[in-house]
Design an enzyme around this catalytic site. Structure first.
Site, mmCIF file in Angstrom:
data_model
loop_
_atom_site.group_PDB
_atom_site.id
_atom_site.type_symbol
_atom_site.label_atom_id
_atom_site.label_comp_id
_atom_site.label_asym_id
_atom_site.label_seq_id
_atom_site.Cartn_x
_atom_site.Cartn_y
_atom_site.Cartn_z
ATOM 1 N N GLU A 82 0.839 -1.188 0.000
ATOM 2 C CA GLU A 82 0.000 0.000 0.000
ATOM 3 C C GLU A 82 0.880 1.246 0.000
ATOM 4 O O GLU A 82 2.114 1.160 0.082
ATOM 5 C CB GLU A 82 -0.947 -0.017 1.211
ATOM 6 C CG GLU A 82 -1.916 -1.186 1.178
ATOM 7 C CD GLU A 82 -2.900 -1.186 2.320
ATOM 8 O OE1 GLU A 82 -2.862 -0.262 3.148
ATOM 9 O OE2 GLU A 82 -3.715 -2.123 2.397
ATOM 10 N N HIS A 130 -8.981 9.585 3.807
ATOM 11 C CA HIS A 130 -8.659 8.531 2.846
ATOM 12 C C HIS A 130 -8.900 9.064 1.442
ATOM 13 O O HIS A 130 -9.928 9.690 1.178
ATOM 14 C CB HIS A 130 -9.504 7.285 3.099
ATOM 15 C CG HIS A 130 -8.979 6.062 2.425
ATOM 16 N ND1 HIS A 130 -9.062 5.871 1.066
ATOM 17 C CD2 HIS A 130 -8.323 4.973 2.911
ATOM 18 C CE1 HIS A 130 -8.503 4.714 0.751
ATOM 19 N NE2 HIS A 130 -8.040 4.150 1.851
ATOM 20 N N ARG A 172 -0.853 9.247 2.145
ATOM 21 C CA ARG A 172 -2.278 9.506 1.959
ATOM 22 C C ARG A 172 -2.628 10.984 1.920
ATOM 23 O O ARG A 172 -3.494 11.412 1.143
ATOM 24 C CB ARG A 172 -3.075 8.816 3.067
ATOM 25 C CG ARG A 172 -3.249 7.344 2.872
ATOM 26 C CD ARG A 172 -4.039 6.712 3.993
ATOM 27 N NE ARG A 172 -4.337 5.325 3.701
ATOM 28 C CZ ARG A 172 -4.932 4.497 4.537
ATOM 29 N NH1 ARG A 172 -5.297 4.930 5.735
ATOM 30 N NH2 ARG A 172 -5.177 3.250 4.198
ATOM 31 N N HIS A 231 -11.164 9.717 7.595
ATOM 32 C CA HIS A 231 -10.941 8.284 7.750
ATOM 33 C C HIS A 231 -10.366 7.896 9.100
ATOM 34 O O HIS A 231 -10.811 6.920 9.708
ATOM 35 C CB HIS A 231 -9.987 7.825 6.647
ATOM 36 C CG HIS A 231 -9.736 6.344 6.617
ATOM 37 N ND1 HIS A 231 -10.747 5.416 6.527
ATOM 38 C CD2 HIS A 231 -8.578 5.632 6.655
ATOM 39 C CE1 HIS A 231 -10.229 4.194 6.508
ATOM 40 N NE2 HIS A 231 -8.913 4.297 6.611
ATOM 41 N N ARG A 258 -0.905 8.833 9.295
ATOM 42 C CA ARG A 258 -0.771 7.391 9.525
ATOM 43 C C ARG A 258 -0.353 6.653 8.265
ATOM 44 O O ARG A 258 -0.905 6.868 7.185
ATOM 45 C CB ARG A 258 -2.091 6.821 10.032
ATOM 46 C CG ARG A 258 -2.067 5.308 10.229
ATOM 47 C CD ARG A 258 -3.345 4.811 10.858
ATOM 48 N NE ARG A 258 -4.506 4.962 9.996
ATOM 49 C CZ ARG A 258 -4.863 4.089 9.063
ATOM 50 N NH1 ARG A 258 -4.125 3.032 8.819
ATOM 51 N NH2 ARG A 258 -5.970 4.285 8.355
#
Length: 490
Positions: free
Chosen positions: A110, A224, A268, A328, A363
């Site tokens: 990811e 997100h 992100r 998110h 994160r």
């Protein structure tokens, strides 16, 4: 000890099981049904299953880089060094992670990860597999379970946490305890667009604030990048981009390469802002193009996403999906040490409700399930340890300016729109001040809460004020907190 755990996601379930297995009398309290919340919605997986060429050191480096340099290095070291043990524990408790024909864990990659290290279950149903297995373990134990019980407040006696106050169908009830472990999740319902379920109203953080516990980093809200922009919020896992899907604008161009060399696999916050800006310029959602992966591969690797997108009229093997960012994950929360202890003796916090320092300003993908498992276990192990000396507790900062009542009466939808516009992805000083003044006006005009919805609204207003205050107090952009001179509409 008599221990109360509040929350039944992976953090609360892990803490309850470890505390019970250590010989404590445990009661698990949950707002909804056991195992509900954000955990069963998690698609991508859990980081830390290290494959060939990977290492805890590399995982730590990726975590710190994604956190924009604000991650606590000791907390990150705890996370990555204990990852293998916690994943092995999940396997032992019945989580069936996806494996190859020879029995090896299948590992996905990811955004912002330097290696494929994400263990997943059911393709894109990792959270559901974890929640199901841990909930079954709790039900099979002698842990007391109180479902549909809402946390109203923490009970504090002479500066020590002594239990919780609950709102149940029968009314208000106090539940005394030698220690309380908060595992109530985040506050995604602050925003108009969120991946979080309706119950994510920040109840644990708000209760901790009212009790005087230290709360930190509320300005760091992760959005997100890819939520299906059609129908109710539905997350399109970052793992889809990890498999090779691209983000394209209305001309079919991969625009994320303009802002970061890693393109779709940049951190992100970078990807989410790029999407927001491009969508604002073209006046329509950007699209996630996974057509190159093919129908068979998409259905096998992402069965949940495949089913939902098709139910909503999209054949994503042929047509790119419209996507938008959404709130998110909250990197901030109740400030804790490496054992989950807060500044209030007797109060622990684990999972998204806590600010361990692992995530810094942003994160790293799939570190949330891991953090919850690691620190849930550590908190349970520290229940009988002496409470360390802590700095004086702080409460929510107040202003010397009188609060002005907003023109419009309070409605949750209005608060969510205000936070989305002024305390969201792209922030300005004027917008933050406007949001703060409006929220403070609403707080002074709202009556004392009586119903569950009233309590949730009060918690959201308290956290909205704290979040806007924290964002205003940090003038420099870092990670998920981005300040600019003029707001770009999202």
């Amino acid at each position: 000890m008599n221990v109360v755990v509040v929350g039944s996601g992976i953090a609360g379930l892990t803490a309850a099981l470890h505390a019970h297995e250590a010989g404590h009398a445990v009661t698990l309290v949950t707002k909804g049904a056991l195992g509900e919340g954000c955990t069963p919605l998690a698609q991508g997986g859990i980081a830390g299953a290290h494959g060939a060429g990977d290492s805890p050191r590399a995982h730590a480096a990726d975590t710190v880089t994604a956190g924009a340099g604000l991650s606590s290095v000791p907390a990150v070291e705890v996370l990555v060094t204990e990852a293998a043990a916690r994943i092995a524990e999940l396997v032992a408790r019945g989580v069936a992670f996806d494996r190859s024909a020879d029995g090896e864990l299948l590992l996905g990659r990811e955004a912002a990860h330097s290696h494929a290290r994400i263990a997943h279950a059911g393709g894109d149903a990792t959270g559901a597999a974890i929640a199901g297995a841990l909930s079954a373990a709790v039900r099979a134990s002698e842990i007391g379970i109180r479902e549909h019980a809402f946390l109203v407040d923490l009970l504090v006696e002479r500066g020590v946490g002594r239990g919780i106050r609950l709102l149940e169908a029968e009314g208000i009830r106090d539940l005394e305890a030698d220690a309380v472990i908060l595992a109530t999740g985040g506050a995604g319902q602050l925003y108009r667009h969120t991946t979080n379920p309706p119950g994510a109203t920040g109840d644990g953080i708000a209760a901790a604030l009212r009790a005087g516990a230290t709360v930190a980093d509320l300005e760091f809200v992760q959005f997100h990048p890819t939520i299906l922009a059609a129908g109710p919020a539905f997350l399109i896992s970052e793992a889809v981009r990890g498999e090779g899907a691209t983000l394209i604008d209305e001309e079919g161009r991969r625009f994320t390469l303009d802002v970061h060399p890693d393109g779709e696999l940049a951190p992100r916050d970078v990807v989410a802002r790029a999407i927001a800006r491009r969508a604002a310029v073209q006046g329509a959602p950007v699209r996630l193009d996974a057509t190159m992966l093919g129908a068979e591969r998409l259905a096998r690797r992402f069965p949940t996403i495949d089913r939902v997108t098709r139910e909503r009229g999209f054949d994503w093997s042929r047509v790119p999906l419209p996507v938008t960012p959404a709130a998110h994950y909250l990197m901030g929360g109740v400030a804790t040490d490496l054992e989950g202890r807060s500044s209030l003796p007797g109060l622990f916090a684990v999972g998204e409700v806590a600010r361990t320092g692992v995530h810094g300003a942003n994160r790293l993908a799939s570190n949330s399930l891991l953090e919850a498992a690691v620190f849930g276990a550590r908190a349970a192990a520290a229940l009988t340890a002496p409470w360390p000396d802590v700095a004086p507790r702080t409460s929510l900062a107040t202003t010397t300016e009188p609060a002005r009542s907003p023109v419009d009466p309070f409605r949750r939808a209005a608060l969510q729109q205000l936070m989305w516009e002024d305390v969201g992805l792209l922030r300005t000083e004027d917008g933050l001040r406007r949001a703060l003044e409006t929220v403070r006006g609403w707080r002074t005009s709202c009556p004392s809460p009586r119903t569950l919805a009233d309590h949730e609204d009060a918690n959201l207003l308290l956290l909205a004020e704290a979040t806007a205050s924290a964002a205003l107090a940090r003038p420099v952009s870092v990670g998920a907190h981005f300040r600019e001179p003029a707001l770009i509409g999202v």
